[in-house]
Design a protein around this motif. Structure first.
Motif, PDB file in Angstrom:
ATOM      1  N   PHE A  73      -5.227  25.873  -2.087  1.00 24.97           N
ATOM      2  CA  PHE A  73      -4.516  24.938  -2.959  1.00 24.97           C
ATOM      3  C   PHE A  73      -3.268  24.493  -2.209  1.00 24.97           C
ATOM      4  N   ALA A  74      -2.970  23.212  -2.245  1.00 25.45           N
ATOM      5  CA  ALA A  74      -1.758  22.744  -1.567  1.00 25.45           C
ATOM      6  C   ALA A  74      -1.178  21.556  -2.310  1.00 25.45           C
ATOM      7  N   THR A  75       0.133  21.467  -2.292  1.00 28.22           N
ATOM      8  CA  THR A  75       0.777  20.243  -2.769  1.00 28.22           C
ATOM      9  C   THR A  75       1.482  19.592  -1.590  1.00 28.22           C
ATOM     10  N   TYR A  76       1.633  18.281  -1.695  1.00 29.83           N
ATOM     11  CA  TYR A  76       2.167  17.472  -0.605  1.00 29.83           C
ATOM     12  C   TYR A  76       3.246  16.551  -1.155  1.00 29.83           C
ATOM     13  N   ASP A  77       4.269  16.320  -0.359  1.00 30.90           N
ATOM     14  CA  ASP A  77       5.304  15.336  -0.707  1.00 30.90           C
ATOM     15  C   ASP A  77       5.209  14.149   0.236  1.00 30.90           C
ATOM     16  N   LEU A  78       5.352  12.964  -0.329  1.00 33.82           N
ATOM     17  CA  LEU A  78       5.358  11.758   0.495  1.00 33.82           C
ATOM     18  C   LEU A  78       6.701  11.629   1.195  1.00 33.82           C
ATOM     19  N   THR A  79       6.663  11.171   2.427  1.00 36.02           N
ATOM     20  CA  THR A  79       7.901  11.074   3.217  1.00 36.02           C
ATOM     21  C   THR A  79       8.270   9.617   3.491  1.00 36.02           C
ATOM     22  N   VAL A  80       7.592   8.693   2.841  1.00 37.50           N
ATOM     23  CA  VAL A  80       7.825   7.263   3.091  1.00 37.50           C
ATOM     24  C   VAL A  80       9.227   6.882   2.632  1.00 37.50           C
ATOM     25  N   ASP A  81       9.824   5.904   3.296  1.00 34.55           N
ATOM     26  CA  ASP A  81      11.177   5.506   2.915  1.00 34.55           C
ATOM     27  C   ASP A  81      11.365   3.995   3.005  1.00 34.55           C
ATOM     28  N   GLY A  82      10.303   3.240   2.726  1.00 32.12           N
ATOM     29  CA  GLY A  82      10.399   1.783   2.736  1.00 32.12           C
ATOM     30  C   GLY A  82      10.651   1.228   1.341  1.00 32.12           C
ATOM     31  N   SER A  83      10.335  -0.033   1.178  1.00 29.69           N
ATOM     32  CA  SER A  83      10.432  -0.663  -0.143  1.00 29.69           C
ATOM     33  C   SER A  83       9.301  -0.122  -1.015  1.00 29.69           C
ATOM     34  N   PRO A  84       9.415  -0.260  -2.338  1.00 37.21           N
ATOM     35  CA  PRO A  84       8.302   0.185  -3.187  1.00 37.21           C
ATOM     36  C   PRO A  84       6.965  -0.426  -2.758  1.00 37.21           C
ATOM     37  N   GLN A  85       6.969  -1.682  -2.377  1.00 33.81           N
ATOM     38  CA  GLN A  85       5.701  -2.312  -1.964  1.00 33.81           C
ATOM     39  C   GLN A  85       5.172  -1.650  -0.683  1.00 33.81           C
ATOM     40  N   GLU A  86       6.045  -1.437   0.263  1.00 35.25           N
ATOM     41  CA  GLU A  86       5.613  -0.791   1.509  1.00 35.25           C
ATOM     42  C   GLU A  86       5.131   0.632   1.247  1.00 35.25           C
ATOM     43  N   ASN A  87       5.887   1.342   0.413  1.00 35.78           N
ATOM     44  CA  ASN A  87       5.519   2.730   0.121  1.00 35.78           C
ATOM     45  C   ASN A  87       4.177   2.808  -0.599  1.00 35.78           C
ATOM     46  N   LEU A  88       3.977   1.895  -1.534  1.00 37.57           N
ATOM     47  CA  LEU A  88       2.710   1.886  -2.268  1.00 37.57           C
ATOM     48  C   LEU A  88       1.549   1.582  -1.323  1.00 37.57           C
ATOM     49  N   ALA A  89       1.783   0.678  -0.400  1.00 38.70           N
ATOM     50  CA  ALA A  89       0.728   0.358   0.577  1.00 38.70           C
ATOM     51  C   ALA A  89       0.400   1.580   1.434  1.00 38.70           C
ATOM     52  N   ALA A  90       1.426   2.330   1.803  1.00 41.45           N
ATOM     53  CA  ALA A  90       1.193   3.536   2.606  1.00 41.45           C
ATOM     54  C   ALA A  90       0.434   4.581   1.791  1.00 41.45           C
ATOM     55  N   LEU A  91       0.784   4.703   0.523  1.00 44.59           N
ATOM     56  CA  LEU A  91       0.088   5.653  -0.354  1.00 44.59           C
ATOM     57  C   LEU A  91      -1.381   5.247  -0.519  1.00 44.59           C
ATOM     58  N   ARG A  92      -1.593   3.949  -0.695  1.00 44.84           N
ATOM     59  CA  ARG A  92      -2.970   3.446  -0.862  1.00 44.84           C
ATOM     60  C   ARG A  92      -3.790   3.764   0.385  1.00 44.84           C
ATOM     61  N   GLN A  93      -3.196   3.509   1.536  1.00 41.91           N
ATOM     62  CA  GLN A  93      -3.887   3.784   2.801  1.00 41.91           C
ATOM     63  C   GLN A  93      -4.204   5.279   2.928  1.00 41.91           C
ATOM     64  N   LEU A  94      -3.235   6.098   2.558  1.00 40.87           N
ATOM     65  CA  LEU A  94      -3.445   7.552   2.610  1.00 40.87           C
ATOM     66  C   LEU A  94      -4.621   7.959   1.722  1.00 40.87           C
ATOM     67  N   LEU A  95      -4.646   7.432   0.506  1.00 38.78           N
ATOM     68  CA  LEU A  95      -5.693   7.865  -0.433  1.00 38.78           C
ATOM     69  C   LEU A  95      -7.065   7.363   0.001  1.00 38.78           C
ATOM     70  N   GLN A  96      -7.118   6.225   0.640  1.00 35.31           N
ATOM     71  CA  GLN A  96      -8.402   5.763   1.193  1.00 35.31           C
ATOM     72  C   GLN A  96      -8.868   6.719   2.294  1.00 35.31           C
ATOM     73  N   THR A  97      -7.950   7.058   3.177  1.00 35.05           N
ATOM     74  CA  THR A  97      -8.298   7.965   4.284  1.00 35.05           C
ATOM     75  C   THR A  97      -8.693   9.344   3.754  1.00 35.05           C
ATOM     76  N   TRP A  98      -7.874   9.861   2.846  1.00 39.84           N
ATOM     77  CA  TRP A  98      -8.152  11.184   2.290  1.00 39.84           C
ATOM     78  C   TRP A  98      -9.491  11.227   1.557  1.00 39.84           C
ATOM     79  N   THR A  99      -9.764  10.195   0.771  1.00 39.38           N
ATOM     80  CA  THR A  99     -10.995  10.209  -0.017  1.00 39.38           C
ATOM     81  C   THR A  99     -12.216  10.196   0.899  1.00 39.38           C
ATOM     82  N   ALA A 100     -12.178   9.359   1.921  1.00 42.05           N
ATOM     83  CA  ALA A 100     -13.318   9.312   2.846  1.00 42.05           C
ATOM     84  C   ALA A 100     -13.512  10.668   3.523  1.00 42.05           C
TER      85      ALA A 100
END
Lengths: 419, 419
Positions: free
Chosen positions: A66-93
């Motif tokens: 079991f693990a929890t993770y913290d996001l380290t992004v520090d851009g605008s909300p739009q940039e951060n959301l895009a990074a999160l989206r990319q992460l979840l696509q990669t993680w899911t695959a």
């Protein structure tokens, strides 16, 4: 791929050619009918895509990472959301591949590059691997512009005495629960997701857990916790769709459609004072739980599955199941019908240096449709009165919204939230 | 005993009525031929008594619980030795019972007393449980009057750079290595021995370890370590009596007869910098080990079991297996025939808070007839030159003399030393 495919057993490389198990088989990887030299290994797989995420209703394999993770992004909300989206696509695959017995997608064979997969699980069966994902309350702060998408049910947990939480073992923006009958396979998941997320996430905390090897799977005996008692006798049966819809799966009542078909995960690291417990009389131990230690039967019955009779009194007029017994306080009969789906694993992390006692206990995971009405209500009652409180303390905590599973390939975790 | 015996599966209570496995079966507990509802569970047992202790030559089950203990006695040497003798009698009887699938001897059914057994393994198969005992160099200080009984081979390990040892994970007067395919069963051993020793010993440190569920047992595939490489390909085969006598079992050469038929255990907690490793190119990783990652074959071969050709050169005249490759430096061909019997388990203990990296690695255990000539010699060479040193560090250490097994019931661990 030549060298990779040459792997002797090659399950991960060949990806399912030898599938012989399924979510409901409960078979342990590597088991065979006796002739261990000749039989093919059992490759037990649990489907990754579907209506609900695996690892909630599916039977609990014997090991947890079991693990929890913290996001380290520090851009605008739009940039951060895009990074999160990319992460979840990669993680899911990656998660879908691993659940299917394949390595992390990408190139693991080019000599002048790091392999896409770290390799420790090559040749191993997924062994009923499930990978369950969720998002914590902190994801809905200002960083991603998601504040309006936060479900009301994902309210921060209130203080629940007698807890004494370690911030280093609590919280997290994201969570991954990996369960498998092979601990290397489970560990491989949280490690590779951390690696794939490098630059976007850091691991916040992690926990390994274990159950009885002989107690899990479909023909499940109820496992025993480290206090020596059967734990989970009255748990919700994950195959009972009516109970699951009533207590576990988020339904029409939700204020956030992206959570329909999902569930809320509460994790608690519950330390046990096992040295003190071990000095307690058998009668006292049984009164604390309200059950007989060896059979697991309620003190009013003779078989594990007997329904406890909370009204029964002994010759002196005292309740046979004491008023502060754990099963009385936790029972749905005494909590307005409230139930949760539990998935408990024992843990031990060495010695507590201050006391020389074993640092051991229960890593408690519960799924429910609304933690405010379920876990919080139950724990308030237990925290105030449970006889068990003398021997346990909640020392870590997490709350996460686990969305439904991606419906099929190309879809990804929490897509309806971040997509 | 009524309530105790009523335990549904009752393996521990009934003690072996359903024995269906043995040391060499390698069967995982709870495996069956497919009909998981009806088949009886496999109760795999390894004999406890005999010429040698189990857990050395016997196949390695998939889980480890390892603990060292310090004696807390403070009387005269005679009094202390008597307490130690009493402890070892109690421990041996308990260990023999647990290895036989029975609870800790004593009364577990009187209501007004703590149960003799802590109970978490009730109903579980021993699952190839082995319990291996040893004594550390510190036992031969003045406390027990045993200074003259210290074997020369039990010389304190010298500094072996690049080690960086944590005293809280090193040393100990006594050691117990419990291995089982069920982690609860293994943990149950170190916990109950600590409990039985209360007042005489305290646990000093402990370590849980895991291997691939599908990689252990008699039909053993070589397990992979957390660097993703097969680990143990050229290990000594425990069933090869000649090799065992040559390299592992203490023989006539000993200066202390109580160690004849025993072996010396070296334990090293080896932390792996897995994040750095994961960024390394596949070619580099393979050069570090001298093997192909997926097949496990030496760089000069095509199958895992191929004998490495350390003389082979590539077109440019460079050795195919680099001069600092791990397998070259560790090979008996390059160390005057020196070999050790290894029993490695992966571990992970959460996050290193300073770096956010996973605290993970290899818990290395080696058995040998003389650590001075074997482990120390090998590690000196590896420590000075091994390409792997960039990615690992030895952070915990222990050295123990494991006497032969008690020959039968009524005999106890190290009786020829303390009796």
């Amino acid at each position: 791929m030549t060298e990779f495919r040459a792997s002797r057993r090659g399950l991960l490389a060949l990806g399912g050619a030898a599938v012989a198990g399924a979510a409901t088989s409960g078979a342990l990887a590597g088991c065979d009918s006796g002739s261990s030299k000749t039989a093919a290994p059992v490759v037990a797989k649990v489907p990754f895509y579907g209506a609900h995420q695996a690892g909630i209703a599916t039977p609990a394999p014997a090991r947890l990472a079991f693990a929890t993770y913290d996001l380290t992004v520090d851009g605008s909300p739009q940039e951060n959301l895009a990074a999160l989206r990319q992460l979840l696509q990669t993680w899911t695959a990656a998660a879908a591949a691993m659940a299917d017995g394949k390595p992390v997608p990408g190139d693991s064979n080019t000599l002048v590059a790091p392999p896409a997969d770290t390799g420790e699980a090559y040749g191993s069966s997924p062994a009923n691997l499930t990978i369950t994902f969720g998002v914590g309350p902190s994801l809905f702060d200002g960083r991603f512009g998601l504040a309006s998408r936060r479900p009301a049910a994902l309210a921060d947990l209130p203080m629940l005495p007698p807890e004494n939480l370690d911030p280093a073992r609590s919280g997290g923006d994201l969570v991954v629960q990996a369960c498998s009958d092979d601990p290397v396979v489970a560990f491989h998941v949280i490690r590779n997701l951390a690696r794939l997320g490098r630059g976007t996430v850091v691991m916040r905390w992690s926990q390994l857990g274990f159950g009885n090897a002989t107690s899990n799977g479909a023909s499940q005996e109820t496992p025993r916790n480290l206090l020596g008692f059967k734990d989970g006798t009255r748990n919700i049966d994950g195959s009972d769709a009516q109970l699951m819809n009533q207590h576990v799966w988020v339904g029409d009542e939700t204020d956030q459609q992206w959570m329909r078909g999902g569930s809320y995960l509460v994790a608690r690291r519950i330390a046990m004072h096992i040295e003190a417990w071990d000095r307690d009389y058998l009668a006292d131990q049984q009164h604390v739980f309200g059950r007989f230690k060896y059979t697991g039967a309620p003190l009013t019955g003779s078989n594990e599955r007997d329904t406890p009779n909370f009204a029964a009194k002994d010759a002196s007029g005292q309740p046979v199941i004491p008023v502060n017994a754990h099963i009385r306080l936790a029972a749905h009969e005494n909590n307005g019908g409230i139930r949760i789906l539990r998935r408990g694993y024992s843990y031990t992390d060495g010695i507590i240096s201050a006391s020389g006692e074993l640092d051991a206990g229960l890593f408690f995971i519960a799924f429910q449709k609304d933690p405010r009405k379920q876990f919080v209500t139950l724990q308030r009652g237990l925290g105030a009165h449970d006889a068990l409180n003398e021997y346990i303390q909640h020392v870590g905590s997490g709350l996460f919204a686990c969305p439904p599973a991606p419906s099929g390939q190309g879809r990804y975790w929490a897509q309806d939230l971040v997509g």
